[in-house]
Design an enzyme around this catalytic site. Structure first.
Site, PDB file in Angstrom:
ATOM      1  N   LYS A 128      -8.210   7.964 -17.891  1.00 48.70           N
ATOM      2  CA  LYS A 128      -8.529   8.606 -19.162  1.00 48.70           C
ATOM      3  C   LYS A 128      -7.356   8.474 -20.138  1.00 48.70           C
ATOM      4  CE  LYS A 128     -12.309   9.891 -16.965  1.00 48.70           C
ATOM      5  NZ  LYS A 128     -12.051   9.709 -15.537  1.00 48.70           N
ATOM      6  N   TYR A 175     -15.545  19.206 -13.322  1.00 51.96           N
ATOM      7  CA  TYR A 175     -15.959  17.829 -13.080  1.00 51.96           C
ATOM      8  C   TYR A 175     -16.816  17.782 -11.827  1.00 51.96           C
ATOM      9  CZ  TYR A 175     -15.601  12.805 -12.207  1.00 51.96           C
ATOM     10  OH  TYR A 175     -15.887  11.489 -11.964  1.00 51.96           O
ATOM     11  N   ASP A 223      -5.952  20.241 -12.505  1.00 50.83           N
ATOM     12  CA  ASP A 223      -6.386  18.983 -13.119  1.00 50.83           C
ATOM     13  C   ASP A 223      -6.038  19.062 -14.599  1.00 50.83           C
ATOM     14  OD1 ASP A 223      -7.749  16.839 -14.274  1.00 50.83           O
ATOM     15  OD2 ASP A 223      -9.402  16.953 -12.843  1.00 50.83           O
ATOM     16  N   ARG A 277       0.827  -1.213   0.000  1.00 53.50           N
ATOM     17  CA  ARG A 277       0.000   0.000   0.000  1.00 53.50           C
ATOM     18  C   ARG A 277       0.855   1.254   0.000  1.00 53.50           C
ATOM     19  NH1 ARG A 277      -1.810   2.763   4.404  1.00 53.50           N
ATOM     20  NH2 ARG A 277      -1.479   1.010   5.821  1.00 53.50           N
TER      21      ARG A 277
END
Length: 392
Positions: A208, A111, A183, A58
């Site tokens: 994306k 978004y 972003d 992790r």
């Protein structure tokens, strides 16, 4: 200073040193969640970050590290972190860099899930949020207060492809010691590098364009070393939104063709936007590569290409649904950035969680269609759009 290579070269060779992996041209997938040590002292040193190494999946993995190294290089950053999704990256950044009573300035049209996250943090945890029209830097400047901690930038914005003047915003932020986060998902590193324009951190939904094939979920944060370390210690360790090594490898594989794909995305999107702007059944087209776009001049100064996203308005909800249902080549789906062309009705899908008033303020009309232009033949795409528009 080391000569900078073409991005067409960087995306192929940036990920790893083949001498470290027995000459393998593809980064190995390290399917390990636990790493052993030679002795107790080494374990303690690695675990406490005194010595480089890995101890728990992790918190680090060689495959994940290769992805982080690659994105760091493509965005000209100091360091980066990979996550299980774009929203995991967004959430980690915000909760790591702000506290109750701090103030964030963000876009009023972006978004919607990020908008909803900020509203949730405001309602439940005392974060202060101001949403502004990001096409005018003066709106950011007038919204700054003594407790402003972060300015959030999304350019081009989702779904209206508004452009924010990145340099102007970072100049405002630096004068007041405010962190800027951009972003860069819709542009990708092929078209734009916000860190070069003064931004502190860049976030990507790697689901994306970086992944590029509609087959994974991932996110990346890249930028200032000190901020990345702070986010690692808080947002990564405490929330656990770690990317799996298998997915990190898929993103790395996608990045190798990023430049070629983005070149085709850019070319196709411009061709479709140019066609749509003169079509009688289309009321408005939003694409920063068109001279008529309100932020075209700003886009030209900070982007090398204008991206694969096009939005347009066909007048109303019924027209939008009839148009989408009439398409044959283009798929009706909710994501973006894949090799296939995807269209969606924004008001009833990605922005359905907003109220009518919020959608109206954000400019999301009932007739708005968001199109993620793929890499198919542009003539086939033009024919598909014209054929469906002719039925309206």
């Amino acid at each position: 200073m080391k000569e900078r290579k073409s991005i067409f070269t960087e995306v192929v060779h940036a990920d790893h040193d083949i001498s470290q992996n027995h000459g393998a041209l593809s980064v190995p997938v390290y399917n390990a969640s636990v790493f052993a040590f030679d002795d107790v002292d080494e374990g303690a040193d690695i675990h406490n970050y005194k010595t480089p190494g890995y101890f728990y999946g992790r918190l680090g993995n060689p495959t994940t590290a290769a992805l982080e190294k690659t994105v760091t290089k493509l965005e000209n950053g100091d360091s980066s972190l990979a996550f299980a999704s774009g929203m995991a990256a967004v959430s980690a950044a915000i909760i790591s860099l702000t506290a109750s009573g701090d103030h964030i300035i963000a876009l009023d049209s972006m978004y919607s899930t990020v908008s909803n996250l900020l509203k949730h943090l405001a309602e439940s945890f005392g974060l202060k949020v101001t949403f502004v029209d990001a096409t005018d830097p003066a709106n950011y400047k007038s919204a700054v207060s003594k407790n402003t901690r972060v300015i959030w930038i999304e350019t081009p914005s989702n779904p209206l492809l508004n452009i924010t003047d990145i340099s102007a915003i970072t100049n405002i932020a630096k004068s007041d010691g405010i962190i800027t986060i951009a972003d860069n998902t819709l542009a990708s590193p092929f078209n734009q590098n916000p860190l070069d324009l003064g931004v502190d951190l860049v976030v990507h939904s790697a689901t994306k364009y970086l992944g590029g094939h509609s087959d994974l979920s991932a996110g990346v944060l890249v930028g200032n070393e000190e901020l990345i370390r702070k986010i690692y210690n808080k947002g990564v360790k405490l929330t656990g939104g770690a990317i799996s090594p298998q997915v990190a490898w898929l993103v790395l594989r996608g990045i190798k063709t990023l430049a070629l794909r983005m070149q085709q995305h850019n070319d196709n999107a411009y061709a479709l936007a140019y066609m749509l702007q003169s079509h009688a059944k289309v009321e408005a087209v939003y694409y920063p590569g068109l001279e008529g776009h309100k932020n075209h001049e700003v886009a030209k100064t900070q982007m090398r290409g204008f991206g694969g996203m096009v939005s347009f308005d066909v007048g109303g909800e019924m027209e939008a649904k009839r148009f989408i249902n009439g398409l044959e080549v283009c798929a009706n789906a909710t994501s973006l950035g894949g090799v296939e062309t995807i269209v969606q009705h924004s008001a009833s899908m990605t922005h359905a969680t907003l109220s009518n008033a919020e959608r109206e303020k954000a400019g999301i009309s009932d007739g708005l269609i968001r199109m993620s232009v793929g890499i198919e033949g542009k003539d086939d795409l033009i024919h598909d759009l014209e054929n469906s528009l002719s039925k309206l």
